[in-house]
Design a protein around this motif. Structure first.
Motif, PDB file in Angstrom:
ATOM      1  N   TYR A  32       6.098   1.423  -0.412  1.00 18.43           N
ATOM      2  CA  TYR A  32       6.212   0.580  -1.589  1.00 18.43           C
ATOM      3  C   TYR A  32       4.804   0.064  -1.903  1.00 18.43           C
ATOM      4  O   TYR A  32       4.026  -0.232  -1.002  1.00 18.43           O
ATOM      5  N   LYS A  49       5.186  -3.736  -9.207  1.00 20.12           N
ATOM      6  CA  LYS A  49       5.469  -3.049  -7.948  1.00 20.12           C
ATOM      7  C   LYS A  49       6.058  -1.675  -8.215  1.00 20.12           C
ATOM      8  O   LYS A  49       6.705  -1.437  -9.259  1.00 20.12           O
ATOM      9  N   PHE A  90      -5.235  -8.123  -5.753  1.00 17.28           N
ATOM     10  CA  PHE A  90      -4.992  -7.520  -4.448  1.00 17.28           C
ATOM     11  C   PHE A  90      -3.940  -6.424  -4.560  1.00 17.28           C
ATOM     12  O   PHE A  90      -2.866  -6.633  -5.124  1.00 17.28           O
ATOM     13  N   ASN A  98       8.373   0.017   7.961  1.00 21.36           N
ATOM     14  CA  ASN A  98       8.732  -1.398   7.963  1.00 21.36           C
ATOM     15  C   ASN A  98       8.396  -1.988   6.608  1.00 21.36           C
ATOM     16  O   ASN A  98       7.234  -2.242   6.304  1.00 21.36           O
ATOM     17  N   PHE A  99       9.421  -2.230   5.810  1.00 23.63           N
ATOM     18  CA  PHE A  99       9.180  -2.729   4.454  1.00 23.63           C
ATOM     19  C   PHE A  99       8.984  -4.229   4.420  1.00 23.63           C
ATOM     20  O   PHE A  99       8.813  -4.808   3.351  1.00 23.63           O
ATOM     21  N   ASN A 100       9.028  -4.866   5.568  1.00 27.13           N
ATOM     22  CA  ASN A 100       8.800  -6.304   5.611  1.00 27.13           C
ATOM     23  C   ASN A 100       7.381  -6.672   5.999  1.00 27.13           C
ATOM     24  O   ASN A 100       7.039  -7.839   6.049  1.00 27.13           O
ATOM     25  N   LYS A 101       6.586  -5.674   6.307  1.00 25.99           N
ATOM     26  CA  LYS A 101       5.213  -5.930   6.709  1.00 25.99           C
ATOM     27  C   LYS A 101       4.305  -5.396   5.615  1.00 25.99           C
ATOM     28  O   LYS A 101       4.284  -4.204   5.349  1.00 25.99           O
ATOM     29  N   PHE A 102       3.599  -6.308   4.950  1.00 26.57           N
ATOM     30  CA  PHE A 102       2.714  -5.943   3.859  1.00 26.57           C
ATOM     31  C   PHE A 102       1.290  -5.818   4.375  1.00 26.57           C
ATOM     32  O   PHE A 102       0.821  -6.672   5.130  1.00 26.57           O
ATOM     33  N   PHE A 104      -2.543  -5.648   2.918  1.00 27.43           N
ATOM     34  CA  PHE A 104      -3.294  -5.943   1.702  1.00 27.43           C
ATOM     35  C   PHE A 104      -4.687  -5.334   1.760  1.00 27.43           C
ATOM     36  O   PHE A 104      -5.299  -5.238   2.826  1.00 27.43           O
ATOM     37  N   GLY A 105      -5.193  -4.969   0.583  1.00 22.75           N
ATOM     38  CA  GLY A 105      -6.592  -4.638   0.473  1.00 22.75           C
ATOM     39  C   GLY A 105      -7.428  -5.914   0.497  1.00 22.75           C
ATOM     40  O   GLY A 105      -6.886  -7.026   0.515  1.00 22.75           O
TER      41      GLY A 105
END
Lengths: 114, 113
Positions: A32, A49, A90, A98-102, A104-105
């Motif tokens: 995602y 998104k 960002f 794991n879609f709960n762990k984002f 980031f750049g």
């Protein structure tokens, strides 16, 4: 672990010019993808998104981004910059495991010149 | 309130002291996240709660950092024996659940002197 690369820590454009902020991610499986904006002394606000479906995603304030799997990219664009677009942007990814762990750049600061 | 609320907004503490940062998520959001944003960097994942339990705490840097969410709503991030390197903005976020959009608070700016 995922990694997100934002090319250009600072981008400067003239008011009315095209905005292009670049984002590349590392996953071989489509995650995602998100773009967030942060105004000074404010929290992160979601611009747009991509999860599944149409690869061209439209967001708030006239921004859009296109998911290109072959290029592992999710660049953010806006046809005509406005002074109010000056902020830090960002790119973030989550998944595919794991879609709960984002992840980031490091962010791109957009400056808009009058 | 309508958004994620974090207190305090700013905290200055001396090296070695204990600090607590509080997060009140959006009502009804079962998932809660803590991130840390150092100067010039993007946010880094610390921990994620689903309900009362920590589903993923792999981002906590060491055992000086701990977070709780005893009733599945408000969460507290606790930092023991603070070090100057802990200085950062600590961001809390919440979402309706897995895969949903996460909404961030304005952060708690921690300065360790």
């Amino acid at each position: 672990a995922q990694s997100v690369t934002q090319l250009g820590s600072h981008v400067s454009v003239s008011e009315g010019a095209l905005v292009l902020l670049r984002c590349n991610y590392s996953s071989s499986v489509p995650p995602y993808l998100f773009w967030y904006v942060q105004y000074p002394n404010q929290g992160l606000q979601l611009l747009l998104k991509y999860t599944t479906g149409a690869t061209l995603v439209k967001g708030i304030n006239g921004f859009e981004a296109e998911f290109k799997k072959s290029e592992t990219s999710f660049h953010l664009t806006k046809p005509s910059a406005h002074m109010s677009d000056a902020a830090e942007y960002f790119c973030a990814v989550s998944g595919p495991r794991n879609f709960n762990k984002f992840y980031f750049g490091s962010g791109t600061k957009l400056n808009v010149k009058p | 309130g309508a958004g994620v609320s974090q207190t305090p907004s700013n905290k200055v503490t001396e090296k070695g002291k204990y600090v607590e940062l509080r997060c009140d998520p959006i009502s009804g959001h079962t998932a809660l996240y803590w991130y840390r944003q150092s100067l010039g960097q993007g946010p880094e994942f610390l921990i994620y709660f689903q309900g009362t339990g920590a589903a993923d705490d792999s981002g906590l840097p060491n055992d000086r950092f701990f977070a709780v969410r005893p009733e599945g709503s408000v969460s507290t991030l606790k930092i023991q024996r603070t070090e100057r390197g802990d200085s950062a903005v600590y961001l809390c976020a919440s979402s309706l659940g897995t895969g949903n959009t996460i909404y961030f608070g304005e952060g708690s700016w921690l300065t360790v002197v």
